[in-house]
Motif scaffolding. Structure first.
Motif, PDB file in Angstrom:
ATOM      1  N   GLU A  68       0.825  -1.215   0.000  1.00 52.37           N
ATOM      2  CA  GLU A  68       0.000   0.000   0.000  1.00 52.37           C
ATOM      3  C   GLU A  68       0.856   1.262   0.000  1.00 52.37           C
ATOM      4  OE1 GLU A  68      -3.255   0.006  -0.478  1.00 52.37           O
ATOM      5  OE2 GLU A  68      -3.199  -2.177  -0.508  1.00 52.37           O
ATOM      6  N   ALA A 101       0.938   4.067  -3.001  1.00 54.70           N
ATOM      7  CA  ALA A 101       0.739   5.503  -2.759  1.00 54.70           C
ATOM      8  C   ALA A 101       1.918   6.313  -3.297  1.00 54.70           C
ATOM      9  CB  ALA A 101       0.554   5.756  -1.269  1.00 54.70           C
ATOM     10  N   LYS A 124       0.850  10.137  -4.013  1.00 56.09           N
ATOM     11  CA  LYS A 124       0.017  10.503  -2.873  1.00 56.09           C
ATOM     12  C   LYS A 124       0.833  10.414  -1.585  1.00 56.09           C
ATOM     13  CE  LYS A 124      -4.258   8.943  -4.996  1.00 56.09           C
ATOM     14  NZ  LYS A 124      -5.370   8.009  -4.901  1.00 56.09           N
ATOM     15  N   TYR A 125       0.283  10.963  -0.530  1.00 55.18           N
ATOM     16  CA  TYR A 125       0.951  10.901   0.767  1.00 55.18           C
ATOM     17  C   TYR A 125       0.868   9.490   1.338  1.00 55.18           C
ATOM     18  CZ  TYR A 125      -3.576  10.799   3.127  1.00 55.18           C
ATOM     19  OH  TYR A 125      -4.808  10.430   3.576  1.00 55.18           O
ATOM     20  N   ASP A 152      -0.176   7.103   4.021  1.00 54.88           N
ATOM     21  CA  ASP A 152      -1.160   7.074   5.097  1.00 54.88           C
ATOM     22  C   ASP A 152      -0.488   6.599   6.383  1.00 54.88           C
ATOM     23  OD1 ASP A 152      -3.388   6.994   6.671  1.00 54.88           O
ATOM     24  OD2 ASP A 152      -4.539   5.676   5.363  1.00 54.88           O
ATOM     25  N   LYS A 186      -1.561   4.985   8.852  1.00 55.00           N
ATOM     26  CA  LYS A 186      -1.893   3.623   9.287  1.00 55.00           C
ATOM     27  C   LYS A 186      -0.881   2.617   8.756  1.00 55.00           C
ATOM     28  CE  LYS A 186      -6.715   4.792   9.030  1.00 55.00           C
ATOM     29  NZ  LYS A 186      -7.316   5.372   7.866  1.00 55.00           N
ATOM     30  N   TRP A 187      -0.526   2.776   7.480  1.00 56.27           N
ATOM     31  CA  TRP A 187       0.408   1.832   6.880  1.00 56.27           C
ATOM     32  C   TRP A 187       1.835   2.115   7.348  1.00 56.27           C
ATOM     33  CZ3 TRP A 187      -4.189   2.922   4.665  1.00 56.27           C
ATOM     34  CH2 TRP A 187      -4.957   1.822   4.275  1.00 56.27           C
TER      35      TRP A 187
END
Length: 149
Positions: free
Chosen positions: A29, A33, A38-39, A41, A43-44
């Motif tokens: 993931e 990203a 994208k930034y 996240d 959580k990951w």
């Protein structure tokens, strides 16, 4: 080597394997990203940090000196708490999710169970480490038998 050390070493080997597995499963993931611009996240990133800390700890705890460190069981308990938090975080997202043929959701559901097994293994390690520490807390030196170690 004693049977106890071999049991701990085997447990730490499996903890290492599962931690690296989690890093790979959640790293997909982060990689996706990054490729999309994208930034990352949080959580990951948290999953990767917990997996990395656990893998490093598992490697260090195979070294006999670290097993005898008085507070190693406390660090194992902290890792257990981190793994349970990770399980709770992703369980709220994926536990009741129906994959409906989506391989990404199925991968996350599978990763969730790897996280839970790893958490249980860190709890077992923490309890066993505490028992080891409790039984050996009043040891004396080998040479004179007078000094507390």
């Amino acid at each position: 080597m004693s049977k106890g050390y071999m049991a701990f070493a085997l447990l730490h080997f499996f903890q290492f394997v599962l931690a690296v597995t989690v890093c790979g499963l959640y790293g997909v993931e982060l990689n996706r990203a990054a490729k999309a611009g994208k930034y990352a996240d949080g959580k990951w990133v948290y999953a990767e940090v917990v997996g990395g800390l656990s893998a490093l700890t598992a490697i260090l705890l195979v070294i006999p000196y670290f097993l005898r460190f008085a507070l190693a069981w406390v660090w194992n308990l902290i890792l257990f708490i981190l793994w349970i938090a990770l399980f709770g975080l992703f369980a709220s997202m994926y536990l009741n999710e129906n994959p409906e043929g989506n391989d990404d959701i199925q991968r996350m559901k599978n990763a969730l169970w790897v996280v839970l097994v790893n958490a249980i293994m860190w709890l077992i390690t923490s309890i066993a480490g505490f028992i080891y520490w409790w039984r050996h807390r009043d040891r004396v030196s080998r040479f004179t038998g007078r000094a507390r170690v």
